[in-house]
Design an enzyme around this catalytic site. Structure first.
Site, short mmCIF file in Angstrom:
data_model
loop_
_atom_site.label_atom_id
_atom_site.label_comp_id
_atom_site.label_asym_id
_atom_site.label_seq_id
_atom_site.Cartn_x
_atom_site.Cartn_y
_atom_site.Cartn_z
N TYR A 138 -3.32 4.10 2.69
CA TYR A 138 -3.39 4.39 3.77
C TYR A 138 -4.54 5.11 3.93
O TYR A 138 -5.21 5.22 5.09
CB TYR A 138 -2.00 4.96 4.16
CG TYR A 138 -1.92 5.47 5.52
CD1 TYR A 138 -2.07 5.03 6.75
CD2 TYR A 138 -2.31 7.24 5.80
CE1 TYR A 138 -1.87 5.43 7.91
CE2 TYR A 138 -2.50 7.70 6.99
CZ TYR A 138 -2.43 6.81 7.81
OH TYR A 138 -2.51 7.38 9.33
N TYR A 174 0.77 -1.09 -0.13
CA TYR A 174 0.05 0.05 0.11
C TYR A 174 0.98 1.06 -0.13
O TYR A 174 2.06 1.23 0.39
CB TYR A 174 -0.92 -0.08 1.17
CG TYR A 174 -0.31 0.09 2.61
CD1 TYR A 174 -0.02 1.49 3.03
CD2 TYR A 174 0.04 -0.84 3.32
CE1 TYR A 174 0.56 1.69 4.36
CE2 TYR A 174 0.88 -0.59 4.61
CZ TYR A 174 0.92 0.65 4.98
OH TYR A 174 1.36 1.08 6.50
N CYS A 175 0.31 2.45 -0.44
CA CYS A 175 0.98 3.50 -0.61
C CYS A 175 -0.17 4.49 0.21
O CYS A 175 -0.97 4.27 0.84
CB CYS A 175 1.50 4.16 -1.82
SG CYS A 175 0.30 4.39 -2.97
N TRP A 176 -0.10 5.75 -0.09
CA TRP A 176 -1.00 6.88 0.69
C TRP A 176 -2.42 6.81 -0.19
O TRP A 176 -3.25 6.61 0.80
CB TRP A 176 -0.52 8.35 -0.05
CG TRP A 176 -1.47 9.31 0.42
CD1 TRP A 176 -2.21 9.92 -0.55
CD2 TRP A 176 -1.78 9.78 1.56
NE1 TRP A 176 -2.88 11.24 0.30
CE2 TRP A 176 -2.83 10.80 1.51
CE3 TRP A 176 -1.66 9.30 3.06
CZ2 TRP A 176 -3.42 11.58 2.71
CZ3 TRP A 176 -2.12 9.79 4.06
CH2 TRP A 176 -2.97 10.73 3.78
#
Length: 355
Positions: free
Chosen positions: A123, A94-96
């Site tokens: 996130y 996952y990232c932002w």
């Protein structure tokens, strides 16, 4: 609309072997999903530069330069941390927002042959879920609140309850703060960010069995720099409260034991006391700072308890207007005394000694 096979929702996290946070180290330090490892596709400086290039030269130039950095960083992670991973390894990335950073990482890993997937919403989606859980979970639990003035051994009583199998929420441990002007953790340990505290709190709340009581220490809305969610504050205010009563001498001895580390830096201790300016007479505060500088902790903490902490606690009880569910007298705040109190409380609530 159907979700792509390589994009999964939060409820499926448990299906994966490793949770990878592809954001920068700074983003990861602020907060991250429980159990995640940080393998950034851009470091903090690279992300800053990509943002600057995007504003000054446009999206293509930012992607051209940033793409090369992403490729090199992913290659390094594969070489350094993934060489021992078997063919059946399943990472979730996952990232932002579940965008390009995690998407690029997943593409590389799938090209290698691992069944990697991307967390839908990243996130940001997880954070939205945490906020929802902070409101939804507290009212579902059977709270038992342990109260008492400073030095009553409330935290140690919670540990004794936990040792006997009771469900315990240690808010001060999650906040890394005791909730008072002298409540900072020893050796300069920082408090978590508000977001990291929220994440840890939700992680703890989700593990409790709603059919069994959860024991927690009475706290104000703020513990140091972090705040409790309103739903938890409301639930604890409605919950049955146990009042721990112990002799002043026993309480003072416990406070001196717990706060002895403050005497290692007397100047810092005296400086901390300036937070009481305006709450205590100037001559009282001057006397306490003199004692702090001289290392006279017994006199200092005795007066802090009688002049500041105990009156503060009495006022908070008067404002609540709710009598305690029961009082627990503890003659000695040693292990035996607190263990007996814990056993009595569990027997009183029908949990036995190994609930």
């Amino acid at each position: 609309m159907a979700v792509k096979p390589d994009i999964v929702t939060l409820d499926r996290i448990g299906e994966f072997d490793t949770l990878i946070d592809a954001r920068t180290p700074a983003e990861f330090a602020l907060d991250h999903l429980p159990g995640a490892v940080n393998l950034p596709v851009l470091d903090d400086e690279q992300r800053r530069l990509v943002g600057t290039i995007y504003k000054q030269a446009g999206a293509f130039e930012a992607r051209r330069i940033g793409g090369a950095w992403v490729a090199r960083n992913i290659a390094r992670h594969v070489e350094r941390t993934m060489q021992d991973k078997p063919a059946h390894w399943r990472p979730l990335v996952y990232c932002w927002r579940g965008g390009q950073r995690s998407g690029s990482f997943v593409l590389w890993l799938r090209q290698i042959g691992w069944a990697a997937a991307q967390l839908q919403g990243g996130y940001k989606g997880y954070r939205r879920w945490v906020v929802e859980q902070l409101q939804a979970l507290p009212p579902t639990l059977r709270w038992r609140v342990v109260g008492g003035p400073t030095g009553s051994g409330k935290t140690r009583l919670l540990r004794a309850l936990a040792a006997r199998g009771a469900q315990v929420l240690d808010l001060e441990a999650l906040a890394r703060h005791r909730g008072s002007i002298l409540g900072a953790w020893p050796d300069g340990q920082p408090q978590p960010s508000q977001k990291a505290f929220d994440t840890a709190l939700v992680d703890a709340l989700r593990r409790f069995d709603p059919a069994r009581p959860v024991w927690v220490e009475a706290e104000s809305r703020k513990i140091g720099a972090v705040q409790l969610p309103q739903a938890l504050v409301d639930a604890l205010q409605r919950a049955p409260r146990v009042q721990v009563e112990a002799p002043f001498a026993a309480r003072l001895a416990l406070v001196l034991e717990d706060y002895a580390w403050l005497g290692r830096d007397r100047q810092a201790l005296a400086q901390r006391l300036t937070a009481l300016r305006g709450l205590q007479p100037n001559d009282t505060l001057a006397r306490w700072q003199t004692w702090a500088l001289a290392g006279r902790l017994t006199e200092l903490f005795a007066e802090l308890m009688t002049h500041h902490y105990d009156p503060l606690y009495r006022r908070s009880q008067d404002r609540s207007g709710v009598p305690p569910w029961r009082t627990v007298p503890v003659a000695a705040l040693d292990a035996d005394g607190l263990n007996r109190a814990a056993s009595d409380l569990l027997n009183d609530t029908g949990q036995g000694t190994h609930a």
